[in-house]
Design a protein around this motif. Sequence first.
Motif, mmCIF file in Angstrom:
data_model
loop_
_atom_site.group_PDB
_atom_site.id
_atom_site.type_symbol
_atom_site.label_atom_id
_atom_site.label_comp_id
_atom_site.label_asym_id
_atom_site.label_seq_id
_atom_site.Cartn_x
_atom_site.Cartn_y
_atom_site.Cartn_z
ATOM 1 N N PRO A 112 0.830 -1.218 0.000
ATOM 2 C CA PRO A 112 0.000 0.000 0.000
ATOM 3 C C PRO A 112 0.857 1.257 0.000
ATOM 4 O O PRO A 112 1.825 1.367 0.756
ATOM 5 C CB PRO A 112 -0.798 -0.131 1.298
ATOM 6 N N ILE A 113 0.519 2.213 -0.874
ATOM 7 C CA ILE A 113 1.308 3.440 -0.955
ATOM 8 C C ILE A 113 0.991 4.395 0.193
ATOM 9 O O ILE A 113 1.714 5.377 0.382
ATOM 10 C CB ILE A 113 1.109 4.156 -2.308
ATOM 11 N N VAL A 114 -0.059 4.099 0.947
ATOM 12 C CA VAL A 114 -0.412 4.916 2.101
ATOM 13 C C VAL A 114 -1.183 4.028 3.074
ATOM 14 O O VAL A 114 -1.898 3.110 2.670
ATOM 15 C CB VAL A 114 -1.253 6.140 1.664
ATOM 16 N N ASP A 115 -1.017 4.271 4.369
ATOM 17 C CA ASP A 115 -1.741 3.526 5.392
ATOM 18 C C ASP A 115 -3.133 4.137 5.564
ATOM 19 O O ASP A 115 -3.272 5.360 5.708
ATOM 20 C CB ASP A 115 -0.971 3.578 6.720
ATOM 21 N N HIS A 116 -4.148 3.297 5.561
ATOM 22 C CA HIS A 116 -5.517 3.813 5.607
ATOM 23 C C HIS A 116 -5.774 4.657 6.853
ATOM 24 O O HIS A 116 -6.323 5.781 6.755
ATOM 25 C CB HIS A 116 -6.536 2.669 5.553
ATOM 26 N N LYS A 117 -5.403 4.167 8.014
ATOM 27 C CA LYS A 117 -5.709 4.894 9.242
ATOM 28 C C LYS A 117 -5.022 6.258 9.260
ATOM 29 O O LYS A 117 -5.644 7.281 9.570
ATOM 30 C CB LYS A 117 -5.270 4.064 10.456
#
Length: 480
Positions: free
Chosen positions: A459-464
């Motif tokens: 993932p290119i960014v963490d959801h939280k």
Amino acid sequence: MPVRPIILWFRESLRLSDHPALHTAVGTGAPVICVYVFDEESPGLRPLGGATRWWLAQSLQSLQASLRAAGADLVLRRGAAAEVLRTLASETNAAAVFWNDIAQAPQRAVATEVAEAVAALGIESKSFPDDLLVDPAVLRAKDGRGPRVFTPFWKRVLAMGDPPQPLPAPRSFRSVSGLTSLAIDDFRLEPTRPDWAGGLRATWHVGEQAARTKLAAFLAQSVQTYAADRDRPDLDATSHLSPHLRFGEISPRQVWHAARFAAAEQPARSAGIDKFLSELGWREFSRQLLYDNPDLARRNLQRSFDDFPWRDDGRALAAWQRGQTGYPIVDAGMRQLWHTGTMHNRVRMVVASFLVKHLLIDWRAGERWFWDTLVDADPASNPAGWQWVAGCGADAAPYFRVFNPVLQGEKFDPDGAYVRRWVPELARLPAPLIHQPWTAPPLELAGAGIELGRTYPAPIVDHKRARERALAAHATLRRS
């Protein structure tokens, strides 16, 4: 003395049935000159994107064949519409120019220029309402503003009753032969080097007959479960009519009356048909918004968003465009878009939310990408949808509503069939892991032939963290 012909200017109603201007022109008994003007010169017109250019080429071919079957030709010209039609009217000694109206500011301005140009020759012009179910003037509030909230808007439309019955297509009519015309290929609408349209050709049948066949099949089969299944990208549960509506290969009146007839014939389908018609209502709502806000694709409807702290992140934007974000439902949608020129509506919302909220990239960047890659890139629905997701539009989703792409995938693609089709490198993962492969044990990944970061991105960014960052960015608007 020979009867002077009427010029029928085809615009975005590329069909013969339920075509008010054509119906009226043929009804006069005069010869009818059918012309399509490819206009990239008149000011204010937004150039078509790559996918819609491809669709237009196929749609013109279909229209040309239908006209020939009726004994007429389609004259193809290129240039500013006012100059092209003035010249054609002069060389043919036309009595009048007819066209279907388009309730958008740039197109209305072009139509005004056409009317003035032919009037200078002493030639009559007449336009006919066509692309909306309801005239925008009917829906003005006391302060003159148009609708801004969907539910009361749609209730008003429903309360007005059925729109006019669709008009039949002329079986044959008098035409004028021997006029000079370009070929469709002269417009250079289709890609060549490289030719990226193979997936579009494999996916779509284009034209009026294809649209009517598609509507009939949908009303006979999928509509019964439409209300329950329309959010499932893994199922073929939607009508696929949006590009046909976009190019006027079928009219909203035809869709409306066919749906109402189906509901009367089979009352068990009524719930699905009501929901289906409400989606037609969203198209109408978006076009009414564009009527009042010609800059819908450029300016926030809610001006408070003018100061939103968007990020300029070219690498993240490119990863989103290529379907390489590391979130399978997002990547599946973006790859489906690139291959087929379309994307399931639920997934459109998910990928749009990911861009503007997870990545904090300006919604206009996403709108421009969709404009170039969607075969149904509509000048109203496209920006209205993006503004809705971003929270800055009419009847918008609140900004704090941040779609969790994992939960969205698990809810609407529960078995992972949609992801398996469009992200085949994840195909061997079991359903509980396919929407979050980074949580899979190493042995599970190895068994599925996946190496995160190499065969499929992490993932290119963490959801939280992305959600927290989005909410913090929105908080700056409240403080200001």
